[in-house]
Design a protein around this motif. Structure first.
Motif, short mmCIF file in Angstrom:
data_model
loop_
_atom_site.label_atom_id
_atom_site.label_comp_id
_atom_site.label_asym_id
_atom_site.label_seq_id
_atom_site.Cartn_x
_atom_site.Cartn_y
_atom_site.Cartn_z
N LEU A 26 -22.75 105.52 94.83
CA LEU A 26 -23.87 106.07 94.04
C LEU A 26 -25.23 105.82 94.68
O LEU A 26 -26.05 106.76 94.75
CB LEU A 26 -23.82 105.51 92.62
CG LEU A 26 -24.95 105.94 91.68
CD1 LEU A 26 -24.97 107.46 91.54
CD2 LEU A 26 -24.82 105.28 90.32
N THR A 213 -26.25 103.20 79.93
CA THR A 213 -25.24 104.21 80.24
C THR A 213 -23.87 103.54 80.33
O THR A 213 -23.77 102.32 80.47
CB THR A 213 -25.52 104.93 81.58
OG1 THR A 213 -25.29 104.02 82.67
CG2 THR A 213 -26.93 105.44 81.63
N SER A 216 -18.27 107.22 81.37
CA SER A 216 -17.67 108.51 81.01
C SER A 216 -18.15 108.89 79.61
O SER A 216 -18.42 108.02 78.77
CB SER A 216 -16.14 108.46 81.04
OG SER A 216 -15.63 107.68 79.97
N ILE A 246 -22.04 108.89 81.72
CA ILE A 246 -22.12 109.70 82.93
C ILE A 246 -20.86 109.41 83.74
O ILE A 246 -20.62 108.27 84.15
CB ILE A 246 -23.38 109.38 83.75
CG1 ILE A 246 -24.64 109.69 82.92
CG2 ILE A 246 -23.39 110.18 85.05
CD1 ILE A 246 -25.94 109.32 83.62
N LEU A 247 -20.08 110.43 83.98
CA LEU A 247 -18.77 110.26 84.62
C LEU A 247 -18.91 109.80 86.06
O LEU A 247 -19.75 110.29 86.82
CB LEU A 247 -18.02 111.59 84.58
CG LEU A 247 -16.53 111.56 84.90
CD1 LEU A 247 -15.77 110.78 83.84
CD2 LEU A 247 -15.99 112.99 84.97
N ASN A 248 -18.08 108.81 86.43
CA ASN A 248 -18.05 108.35 87.82
C ASN A 248 -17.42 109.39 88.73
O ASN A 248 -16.71 110.30 88.29
CB ASN A 248 -17.24 107.05 87.93
CG ASN A 248 -18.05 105.84 87.49
OD1 ASN A 248 -19.27 105.89 87.42
ND2 ASN A 248 -17.36 104.75 87.21
N CYS A 381 -13.65 104.61 82.77
CA CYS A 381 -13.63 105.85 83.55
C CYS A 381 -12.30 105.97 84.27
O CYS A 381 -11.53 106.88 84.03
CB CYS A 381 -14.78 105.89 84.56
SG CYS A 381 -14.72 107.39 85.59
N TRP A 461 -19.59 112.59 93.99
CA TRP A 461 -20.66 111.95 93.23
C TRP A 461 -21.87 112.86 93.03
O TRP A 461 -22.82 112.46 92.36
CB TRP A 461 -21.11 110.68 93.96
CG TRP A 461 -20.36 109.46 93.53
CD1 TRP A 461 -19.35 108.83 94.20
CD2 TRP A 461 -20.58 108.73 92.33
NE1 TRP A 461 -18.93 107.74 93.48
CE2 TRP A 461 -19.66 107.65 92.32
CE3 TRP A 461 -21.43 108.86 91.24
CZ2 TRP A 461 -19.58 106.72 91.30
CZ3 TRP A 461 -21.37 107.94 90.21
CH2 TRP A 461 -20.45 106.88 90.25
N THR A 463 -22.62 115.59 91.27
CA THR A 463 -23.00 115.91 89.89
C THR A 463 -23.46 114.67 89.14
O THR A 463 -24.49 114.69 88.43
CB THR A 463 -21.81 116.55 89.15
OG1 THR A 463 -21.43 117.75 89.82
CG2 THR A 463 -22.19 116.88 87.71
N SER A 464 -22.73 113.58 89.29
CA SER A 464 -23.10 112.34 88.61
C SER A 464 -24.45 111.83 89.09
O SER A 464 -25.28 111.37 88.29
CB SER A 464 -22.03 111.26 88.85
OG SER A 464 -20.77 111.71 88.41
N HIS A 467 -27.26 113.56 87.44
CA HIS A 467 -27.50 113.07 86.07
C HIS A 467 -28.31 111.77 86.09
O HIS A 467 -29.23 111.59 85.30
CB HIS A 467 -26.17 112.85 85.35
CG HIS A 467 -25.48 114.11 84.95
ND1 HIS A 467 -26.09 115.09 84.18
CD2 HIS A 467 -24.23 114.56 85.20
CE1 HIS A 467 -25.24 116.09 83.98
NE2 HIS A 467 -24.11 115.79 84.59
N TYR A 468 -27.95 110.87 87.00
CA TYR A 468 -28.69 109.60 87.08
C TYR A 468 -30.12 109.83 87.56
O TYR A 468 -31.07 109.24 87.02
CB TYR A 468 -27.98 108.63 88.03
CG TYR A 468 -26.85 107.87 87.39
CD1 TYR A 468 -27.09 106.92 86.39
CD2 TYR A 468 -25.52 108.09 87.75
CE1 TYR A 468 -26.06 106.22 85.79
CE2 TYR A 468 -24.48 107.40 87.15
CZ TYR A 468 -24.76 106.46 86.17
OH TYR A 468 -23.73 105.78 85.57
#
Length: 606
Positions: A26, A213, A216, A246-248, A381, A461, A463-464, A467-468
């Protein structure tokens, strides 16, 4: 944007679980989006020499921990676009294992959290965002808000706290930790750090972070319920507006069967022929019968109740009646290690077991298995099911947490889905789904479709990370100022002019609405006045009726009085007549008496 990740483990340096995988990927993804990203973690003895040799000693200082004054060194290195800092203290971190030291864990990670905050101005990096992870770094947001918020450079730092597993909370005696960190009894309250008379490091992260957060969306919902909430469900519900899942993802470059050198043969979703060779190699390594017709079911996991080992124990003999092979890799509770060792002896050639944590061997399990089993009680997750699908192993999972979010159940009517799932934590429900998966395995076209769909899914990663990054921007966004829309429109060009038109239309609509409301109010007023006038007339009628009744009563009384007066008058007249008669009778009697007296007197004279 400057972001500091605080973690107790991170790939490729040290790993005990999924936290290390997340922090190994991440930060690099966030850095690719333009942020200045740093990661800070302890310098454990377990970190290999290949990484230690690349580290540079940056500085050292001393950390006050109650009456203790402890050395803190900072080592650093660059890796994949991110800067890593390692907190060096041999007393706390040069031990045989990363975790597992009872109450001493409280002192170790109290030191770690204090050192992180003390190091910031010394290393010349005051971040905009501190992103802390799990209980080991939970006191960083708490100490920042309690003790550092009024110190120059610290006051503007925002915090994000990620829960990777709510079950592990870092609970220690209050007095002991307070002695080291000097928190103060004002924070020994239920809404703060107190947890049944102790201090809870994870709770500190939840209470004092700007945003919280977890890993998932489904797990974020589950932990707000009592069954999954580990006695913090009420706290999480109270922070629901600042809590999200937020999905891993996984590192798709690291986990790629097309180029992975740890497996017997490479393959892709377009051609999975190499997977058969991987299966044969795994069977040989584990001493299993070399059979392509028998589905090989693998499980790579910590051997604990959470991972569903109690379900497997309950129906193990039933599973083995299905003509399948089982392969287990992991370490954990002694009872399950002994169970699997016994099972390997009982079903020689059909069950293979390795009681160890081995990253290289795990790749062989993913690539060589046909079915990957994850019957978890709960799963925040889960990364193993993602890696399994990436390597063409079809997952059988329980519908919980990230397993529910990532595995699409197979639908035989539409020929869709990437795996098999069951809803309730029940051994025989799991057995039924395994039977379904084994039956489907023998339908090769359908099975190859399942493998292909699973391998084609995007597990990265990107998309995740978006989000972050968006979450960071939201936290750092300045509060909006009240600016007249007309002025803003002049600076905004056509879009601003359009906004001004919309504003005027809205104002016109509001004016019409106000006029309609005024008319309605006037109508209501008239109706009310009509009702009041009717009520007034009714009151007048009632008054007249009352006056009529009163007048009648008065007339009746007058009549009664007149009649009584007439009766009285007649009675008076009769009394007068009687009186006159009596007087007359008395006068006659007196006259008679007088005559009688005269007669008597005359006779006496004679």
């Amino acid at each position: 944007m400057k972001v500091l990740f605080v973690t107790s483990e991170c790939m490729p340096f040290v790993k005990t679980g999924g936290l290390a995988d997340v922090l190994g990927t991440l930060p690099n993804e966030i850095a690719r989006k333009g942020a200045d990203v740093r990661v800070i973690l302890p310098l454990y003895r377990e970190i290999p020499e290949q990484w230690r040799s690349k580290m540079k000693h940056l500085l050292f200082f001393y950390v006050n921990l109650g009456w203790r004054r402890q050395y803190c060194g900072i080592e650093t290195l660059e890796h994949n676009g991110a800067t890593y800092y390692f907190i060096d203290n041999q007393f706390y971190f040069s031990r045989d294992s990363v975790y597992g030291y009872g109450n001493d864990e409280g002192e170790r990670f109290a030191f770690f959290c204090r050192s992180v905050l003390e190091a910031l101005p010394l290393i010349g990096f005051m971040p905009d965002i501190i992103h802390a992870n799990d209980w080991q770094s939970g006191m960083v947001p708490a100490l920042l808000k309690i003790q550092y918020k009024n110190i120059a450079g610290y006051s503007d730092i925002k915090t994000v706290f990620t829960i990777h597993n709510l079950k592990y909370q870092g609970i220690f005696p209050w007095g002991w930790i307070d002695d080291m960190l000097g928190i103060g009894d004002a924070y020994l309250r239920n809404g703060m750090l107190e947890y049944y008379g102790c201090i809870n490091f994870l709770k500190g992260g939840i209470v004092f972070s700007d945003e919280v957060t977890t890993v998932s969306p489904t797990y974020a919902k589950e932990v707000q319920m009592q069954w999954y909430g580990e006695q913090l469900d009420g706290l999480l519900r109270s922070r629901a507006d600042h809590f999200r899942g937020i999905l891993n993802g996984i590192d798709t470059k690291e986990y790629d069967p097309r180029v992975d050198k740890n497996i017997a043969a490479n393959y892709s979703d377009r051609s999975i022929r190499g997977k058969a060779a991987c299966k044969m190699a795994l069977q040989e390594e584990l001493g299993l019968e070399k059979r392509q017709d028998a589905p090989l079911i693998a499980m790579v996991s910590r051997l604990t109740d959470q991972k569903g080992l109690d379900l497997i124990e309950c129906v193990l003999e039933d599973i083995m009646r299905l003509d399948v092979q089982l392969a287990f890799l992991g370490a954990g509770e002694e009872r399950y290690q002994e169970l699997l060792s016994w099972a390997q002896w009982r079903y020689q050639g059909r069950i293979g077991v390795r009681i160890e944590v081995n990253e290289t061997l795990s790749r062989k399990y993913f690539a060589g298995s046909d079915i990957f089993l994850m019957p978890s009680q709960f799963e925040p997750c889960g990364l193993s099911q993602l890696i399994a699908m990436r390597y063409g192993s079809v997952p059988v999972v329980r519908e919980t947490g990230g397993l529910k979010d990532t595995v699409e159940p197979y639908n035989k009517f539409t020929n869709e889905g990437t795996g098999f799932s069951f809803a309730n934590y029940n051994a025989h429900e799991m057995l039924s789904i395994i039977e379904n998966a084994v039956s489907t395995y023998h339908d090769k076209p359908v099975w190859e479709g399942l493998i292909s769909r699973g391998m084609r899914k995007d597990y990265g990663w990107d998309t995740s990370a978006k989000h972050y990054y968006s979450l960071y921007e939201t936290i750092l966004a300045p509060k909006s100022k009240s600016i007249p829309l007309g002025e803003a429109a002049k600076e905004a060009g056509p879009i601003g002019e359009a906004a001004e038109v919309i504003k005027k239309a809205a104002e016109a609509g509001m004016q019409k609405a106000a006029e309609s409301a005024k008319k309605a109010a006037e109508g209501a007023k008239k109706a009310a006045e009509g009702v009041a006038d009717g009520a007034k007339k009714t009151a007048r009628g009632a008054k007249k009726a009352a006056e009529g009744v009163a007048s009648g009563a008065k007339k009746a009384a007058s009549k009664a009085k007149a009649e009584s007066e007439a009766v009285a008058a007649k009675a008076g007249e009769k009394a007068v007549k009687a009186k006159k008669a009596v007087k007359k009778d008395l006068a006659s009697a007196a006259k008679a008496v007088g005559k009688a007296a005269d007669n008597i007197a005359g006779k006496l004279e004679m």
